[in-house]
Design a protein around this motif. Structure first.
Motif, PDB file in Angstrom:
ATOM      1  N   CYS A  14       0.803  -1.220   0.000  1.00 19.58           N
ATOM      2  CA  CYS A  14       0.000   0.000   0.000  1.00 19.58           C
ATOM      3  C   CYS A  14       0.841   1.277   0.000  1.00 19.58           C
ATOM      4  CB  CYS A  14      -0.925   0.022   1.214  1.00 19.58           C
ATOM      5  SG  CYS A  14      -2.034  -1.406   1.338  1.00 19.58           S
ATOM      6  N   CYS A  15       2.156   1.159   0.157  1.00 17.17           N
ATOM      7  CA  CYS A  15       3.004   2.341   0.300  1.00 17.17           C
ATOM      8  C   CYS A  15       3.190   3.062  -1.027  1.00 17.17           C
ATOM      9  CB  CYS A  15       4.363   1.939   0.871  1.00 17.17           C
ATOM     10  SG  CYS A  15       5.471   3.337   1.154  1.00 17.17           S
ATOM     11  N   ARG A  16       3.216   4.400  -0.978  1.00 16.61           N
ATOM     12  CA  ARG A  16       3.377   5.223  -2.177  1.00 16.61           C
ATOM     13  C   ARG A  16       4.728   5.922  -2.231  1.00 16.61           C
ATOM     14  NH1 ARG A  16      -2.655   8.106  -2.023  1.00 16.61           N
ATOM     15  NH2 ARG A  16      -3.865   6.175  -2.251  1.00 16.61           N
ATOM     16  N   VAL A  17       5.630   5.596  -1.310  1.00 12.68           N
ATOM     17  CA  VAL A  17       6.961   6.205  -1.284  1.00 12.68           C
ATOM     18  C   VAL A  17       7.995   5.098  -1.458  1.00 12.68           C
ATOM     19  CG1 VAL A  17       8.567   7.659   0.007  1.00 12.68           C
ATOM     20  CG2 VAL A  17       6.098   7.931   0.338  1.00 12.68           C
ATOM     21  N   SER A  18       8.892   5.261  -2.414  1.00 12.54           N
ATOM     22  CA  SER A  18       9.889   4.226  -2.682  1.00 12.54           C
ATOM     23  C   SER A  18      10.975   4.241  -1.613  1.00 12.54           C
ATOM     24  CB  SER A  18      10.527   4.442  -4.053  1.00 12.54           C
ATOM     25  OG  SER A  18      11.388   5.573  -4.026  1.00 12.54           O
ATOM     26  N   PRO A  19      11.684   3.113  -1.426  1.00 14.85           N
ATOM     27  CA  PRO A  19      12.773   3.088  -0.437  1.00 14.85           C
ATOM     28  C   PRO A  19      13.827   4.157  -0.687  1.00 14.85           C
ATOM     29  CG  PRO A  19      12.223   0.856  -1.110  1.00 14.85           C
ATOM     30  CD  PRO A  19      11.455   1.777  -2.006  1.00 14.85           C
ATOM     31  N   GLY A  20      14.177   4.383  -1.955  1.00 12.73           N
ATOM     32  CA  GLY A  20      15.198   5.376  -2.256  1.00 12.73           C
ATOM     33  C   GLY A  20      14.767   6.788  -1.912  1.00 12.73           C
ATOM     34  N   VAL A  21      13.529   7.124  -2.247  1.00 15.63           N
ATOM     35  CA  VAL A  21      13.013   8.456  -1.944  1.00 15.63           C
ATOM     36  C   VAL A  21      12.972   8.669  -0.431  1.00 15.63           C
ATOM     37  CG1 VAL A  21      10.950   9.910  -2.023  1.00 15.63           C
ATOM     38  CG2 VAL A  21      11.720   8.725  -4.086  1.00 15.63           C
ATOM     39  N   MET A  22      12.511   7.668   0.315  1.00 17.14           N
ATOM     40  CA  MET A  22      12.410   7.803   1.759  1.00 17.14           C
ATOM     41  C   MET A  22      13.792   7.905   2.391  1.00 17.14           C
ATOM     42  SD  MET A  22      10.513   8.168   4.370  1.00 17.14           S
ATOM     43  CE  MET A  22       8.865   7.729   3.822  1.00 17.14           C
ATOM     44  N   ALA A  23      14.724   7.056   1.957  1.00 14.45           N
ATOM     45  CA  ALA A  23      16.071   7.095   2.534  1.00 14.45           C
ATOM     46  C   ALA A  23      16.726   8.446   2.279  1.00 14.45           C
ATOM     47  CB  ALA A  23      16.918   5.968   1.964  1.00 14.45           C
ATOM     48  N   ARG A  24      16.548   8.982   1.087  1.00 11.86           N
ATOM     49  CA  ARG A  24      17.149  10.287   0.771  1.00 11.86           C
ATOM     50  C   ARG A  24      16.486  11.409   1.566  1.00 11.86           C
ATOM     51  NH1 ARG A  24      17.500   7.303  -3.957  1.00 11.86           N
ATOM     52  NH2 ARG A  24      19.642   7.149  -4.744  1.00 11.86           N
ATOM     53  N   ALA A  25      15.208  11.256   1.876  1.00 13.17           N
ATOM     54  CA  ALA A  25      14.544  12.243   2.734  1.00 13.17           C
ATOM     55  C   ALA A  25      15.161  12.229   4.135  1.00 13.17           C
ATOM     56  CB  ALA A  25      13.048  11.952   2.815  1.00 13.17           C
ATOM     57  N   LEU A  26      15.468  11.041   4.637  1.00  9.82           N
ATOM     58  CA  LEU A  26      16.092  10.942   5.952  1.00  9.82           C
ATOM     59  C   LEU A  26      17.488  11.558   5.937  1.00  9.82           C
ATOM     60  CD1 LEU A  26      15.057   7.297   6.900  1.00  9.82           C
ATOM     61  CD2 LEU A  26      14.115   9.410   7.827  1.00  9.82           C
ATOM     62  N   ILE A  27      18.238  11.300   4.886  1.00  8.59           N
ATOM     63  CA  ILE A  27      19.580  11.881   4.758  1.00  8.59           C
ATOM     64  C   ILE A  27      19.491  13.401   4.741  1.00  8.59           C
ATOM     65  CG2 ILE A  27      21.610  12.072   3.264  1.00  8.59           C
ATOM     66  CD1 ILE A  27      20.860   9.233   2.232  1.00  8.59           C
ATOM     67  N   HIS A  28      18.537  13.915   3.975  1.00  8.43           N
ATOM     68  CA  HIS A  28      18.342  15.359   3.881  1.00  8.43           C
ATOM     69  C   HIS A  28      17.949  15.939   5.237  1.00  8.43           C
ATOM     70  CE1 HIS A  28      17.170  19.262   2.386  1.00  8.43           C
ATOM     71  NE2 HIS A  28      15.909  19.068   2.729  1.00  8.43           N
ATOM     72  N   GLU A  29      17.027  15.263   5.928  1.00 12.04           N
ATOM     73  CA  GLU A  29      16.578  15.753   7.222  1.00 12.04           C
ATOM     74  C   GLU A  29      17.726  15.838   8.214  1.00 12.04           C
ATOM     75  OE1 GLU A  29      13.661  16.897   8.520  1.00 12.04           O
ATOM     76  OE2 GLU A  29      13.080  17.011   6.439  1.00 12.04           O
ATOM     77  N   GLN A  30      18.663  14.920   8.106  1.00  8.71           N
ATOM     78  CA  GLN A  30      19.756  14.852   9.062  1.00  8.71           C
ATOM     79  C   GLN A  30      21.010  15.568   8.557  1.00  8.71           C
ATOM     80  OE1 GLN A  30      19.853  10.582   9.543  1.00  8.71           O
ATOM     81  NE2 GLN A  30      17.910  10.565  10.634  1.00  8.71           N
ATOM     82  N   ASP A  31      20.844  16.391   7.530  1.00 12.36           N
ATOM     83  CA  ASP A  31      21.919  17.244   7.022  1.00 12.36           C
ATOM     84  C   ASP A  31      23.170  16.445   6.656  1.00 12.36           C
ATOM     85  OD1 ASP A  31      20.908  20.120   7.351  1.00 12.36           O
ATOM     86  OD2 ASP A  31      20.504  19.247   9.305  1.00 12.36           O
ATOM     87  N   GLY A  32      22.962  15.215   6.160  1.00 11.24           N
ATOM     88  CA  GLY A  32      24.085  14.394   5.768  1.00 11.24           C
ATOM     89  C   GLY A  32      24.692  13.596   6.902  1.00 11.24           C
ATOM     90  N   TYR A  33      24.374  13.947   8.141  1.00 11.36           N
ATOM     91  CA  TYR A  33      24.860  13.181   9.286  1.00 11.36           C
ATOM     92  C   TYR A  33      23.925  11.998   9.507  1.00 11.36           C
ATOM     93  CZ  TYR A  33      28.019  17.022  10.316  1.00 11.36           C
ATOM     94  OH  TYR A  33      29.004  17.966  10.251  1.00 11.36           O
ATOM     95  N   SER A  34      23.914  11.129   8.532  1.00 12.31           N
ATOM     96  CA  SER A  34      22.926  10.059   8.487  1.00 12.31           C
ATOM     97  C   SER A  34      23.595   8.775   8.041  1.00 12.31           C
ATOM     98  CB  SER A  34      21.810  10.431   7.499  1.00 12.31           C
ATOM     99  OG  SER A  34      20.893   9.370   7.359  1.00 12.31           O
TER     100      SER A  34
END
Length: 640
Positions: free
Chosen positions: A72-92
């Motif tokens: 049912c998910c509409r967000v791909s693993p790559g998109v989500m992982a990159r969102a986390l990286i962005h949120e953590q300013d690269g300290y991820s």
């Protein structure tokens, strides 16, 4: 006269061999054992407690984040992982987060196959907007994108224990990991020394590969031995023993200088905020009212008031998705979830504290899923909140609960009382989740920038598979010096049993916490950090030898304090290595060089011990490479 109830085996040492040794039996470690055993390895799984209820997720989990491959998910693993990286300013930890996003759903399916419940099979919530009636999956936070799944997590750890046993894994329960056994050249791991916390017997386990799957540190800055209250996220015995063992063995760590300005770990003062209204995850998005019954408004990402309850669970206009559920503490504009006013601002606008969670104003299905399911399945609320209040007649359809704290997160704490939470520091890993030491892997809270239950499960299983592959392809490391090492370790391990110093382990833990508050507080300086290192050295030499223990359980507690001292040393050296301020790491120096700030924030700083000296290096953000390509390459290798 005091009498210990278990058989006395102090001084006895057994020698055991296996393919893969997993240290820590929480969500990550249990999955690592299962993953390694499924790959054909002979596995030993170690934990201080019974694996059916041990670790941070031992008593329950109410949601499973980043299950991006669920149907049912509409967000791909790559998109989500990159969102986390962005949120953590690269300290991820991009490697581990991509594994989490890619394999989190697979681990839920494994749990379901082992007998755990992940779907609304009793049809309690048919027709609710968070339920997919075809799959019977139920979702939290973002009802449109559906990447976080509501689960009946109190059954997860018992199911994992059964699964590990069915695969032939040997369980060493009520057994603490004490130290790593290294190869003669120090470049590979050869096993570990363990101690049974009931009998005192030592085990020298020689393994082809070892997985560190223990907790992130706690009891560093905040420890109240007399009134511990209820630990919120992680049990009090989760002190960072894996970090300490790794530091002594030369494992490379990163981001250990990161400051987290709220206490979320093993300390009593953190409990009340999860009792009611906490918007961080379990209570999201409960209706909040002031003392006169006026409802506080929810606002979307753009500051617009959300008029409906259903709207609290939907992205704003033009927003693809938002992050919620313990992932992000201070979310950036792009991924912020619908939030309410801060309590301080609400008071300025005329709302009158105290504030209350009022589920009676929500639709029945929201009221039931928040209090009946999520509060009832989450480990930190199942017994002290759901069971206790239900027994006393609390009815969420008519009663309110007082909300504590300064807003939708935890209660306010001073900067020098924080614990390590919110994508903290930890072990640096490669794409196999192996450390810089050959054959030594890491998973879950052991890793830097670690996350919640889904992260632990995904990285645990992945590390277990790779550990099995490593053990299959490499001869066991030669360790001709191990016998003398084990004899010296036995002397160190048992020393507090024969001390007449009369000090209780709690006294030293309290002193260490006060020292770290003083020397490694919110604002760092070389002078204070070196003072902290001097204190660590003095506590090791003069104070720890004064601890007296009567039995193996107290001996384990003494070892925990010794490990805490090692973790403090790692943190202090890591703080010394970062010379400039860093907003993403909440790191501030009174003696910072402003000219170095911009340049230093392009890198992560790593730290490892070598010959008793700290070694520093830097890595550029993005060192992990192309996520999808690297995952496919290494995942295929592990499957062969």
């Amino acid at each position: 006269m005091y009498k210990w109830q278990y058989e006395n085996k102090i001084g006895e040492i057994s020698h055991v061999t296996c393919d893969v040794l997993v240290l820590g039996g929480g969500m990550a470690g249990a999955h690592a054992a299962v993953g390694a055993a499924e790959a054909g390895a002979d596995v030993i799984l170690v934990d201080k407690a019974n694996i059916a209820g041990s670790g941070a997720a031992g008593s329950g989990v109410d949601h499973w984040e980043m299950a991006c491959t669920n149907p049912c998910c509409r967000v791909s693993p790559g998109v989500m992982a990159r969102a986390l990286i962005h949120e953590q300013d690269g300290y991820s930890n991009a490697i581990a987060h991509y594994i989490e996003c890619r394999e989190g759903w697979d681990r839920l399916l494994d749990l379901e196959a082992a007998g755990a419940k992940i779907r609304d099979t009793n049809d309690e919530f048919v027709g609710a907007p968070f339920r997919d009636d075809e799959t019977k999956l139920m979702f939290a936070y973002d009802y449109d994108n559906r990447y976080t799944i509501r689960v009946w997590g109190s059954g997860f750890k018992p199911a994992l224990r059964r699964r590990a046993l069915s695969l032939g894994a040997a369980l060493f329960e009520y057994t603490e990991a004490v130290s790593l056994i290294m190869s003669d050249d120090g470049e590979r791991v050869a096993g570990a020394v363990l101690m049974n916390i009931h009998t005192g017997e030592l085990h020298a386990v020689y393994a082809g590969a070892v997985v560190l799957a223990m907790s992130r540190p706690s009891r560093i800055w905040l420890f109240d031995p007399d009134v511990p209250g209820l630990s919120e996220f992680r049990p009090l015995q989760c002190v960072g023993t894996g970090h300490a063992m790794g530091w002594r063995a030369g494992v490379e760590f990163t981001m250990m200088e990161k400051s987290v300005r709220a206490e979320y770990s093993a300390a009593g003062r953190s409990f009340p905020t999860y009792s009611a209204g906490n918007n961080h995850n379990t209570w999201y998005a409960a209706t909040i009212v002031d003392s006169e019954g006026r409802e506080l408004p929810y606002l979307d990402r753009d500051g617009n008031e959300i008029k409906s309850v259903d709207g609290r669970y939907r992205p704003a206009a033009g927003q693809d998705f938002f992050l919620k559920g313990g992932i992000i503490d201070e979310a950036k504009y792009e991924y912020r979830g619908p939030e309410t006013l801060s309590f301080d601002l609400a008071e300025k606008m005329g709302y009158k504290p105290p504030f209350y969670a009022d589920l009676s104003r929500m639709p029945e299905y929201e009221r039931s899923v928040i209090f009946g399911m999520m509060v009832g399945e989450e480990g930190k609320t199942k017994i002290p909140v759901y069971d206790a209040l239900t027994r006393r007649g609390f009815d969420p359809s008519r009663d309110r609960l007082r909300v504590y704290g300064t807003g939708w997160k935890s209660a306010a704490f001073s900067d020098n009382e924080r614990q390590l939470f919110g994508a903290p520091g930890g072990v640096l890993n490669d794409w196999e989740l192996m450390t810089n030491i050959g054959g030594l892997f890491a998973a879950g809270d052991q890793l830097y920038s670690s996350d919640c239950a889904g992260f632990a499960a995904a990285t645990g299983h992945y590390a277990g598979r790779h550990a099995a592959k490593y053990a299959r392809e490499n001869e066991r490391a030669a360790s001709n010096e191990s016998e003398s090492f084990i004899r010296s370790e036995a002397e160190r391990i048992y020393a507090p049993l024969y001390s007449d110093g009369g000090m209780d382990w709690r006294e030293l833990n309290r002193a260490v916490s006060k020292m770290m508050q003083r020397t490694c507080g919110a604002v760092k300086s070389d002078r204070l950090l070196y003072e902290g290192l001097a204190a660590v050295d003095e506590y090791r030499r003069r104070m720890y030898p004064r601890i007296s223990c009567r039995n193996p359980h107290e001996l384990m507690r003494a070892h925990e304090v010794s490990d805490i001292l090692d973790v403090c040393e790692l943190i202090l050296y890591s703080c010394l290595a970062r010379r400039a301020d860093s907003a993403p790491l909440s790191f501030e120096r009174s003696d910072a060089d402003p000219a170095r700030t911009e340049a230093e924030n392009l890198f992560i700083v790593t730290k490892r011990g070598e010959g008793g000296k700290p070694i520093t290096r830097t890595l550029e953000h993005g060192y992990w490479g192309e996520l999808e390509q690297e995952y496919e390459k290494h995942s295929e290798e592990a499957a062969k």
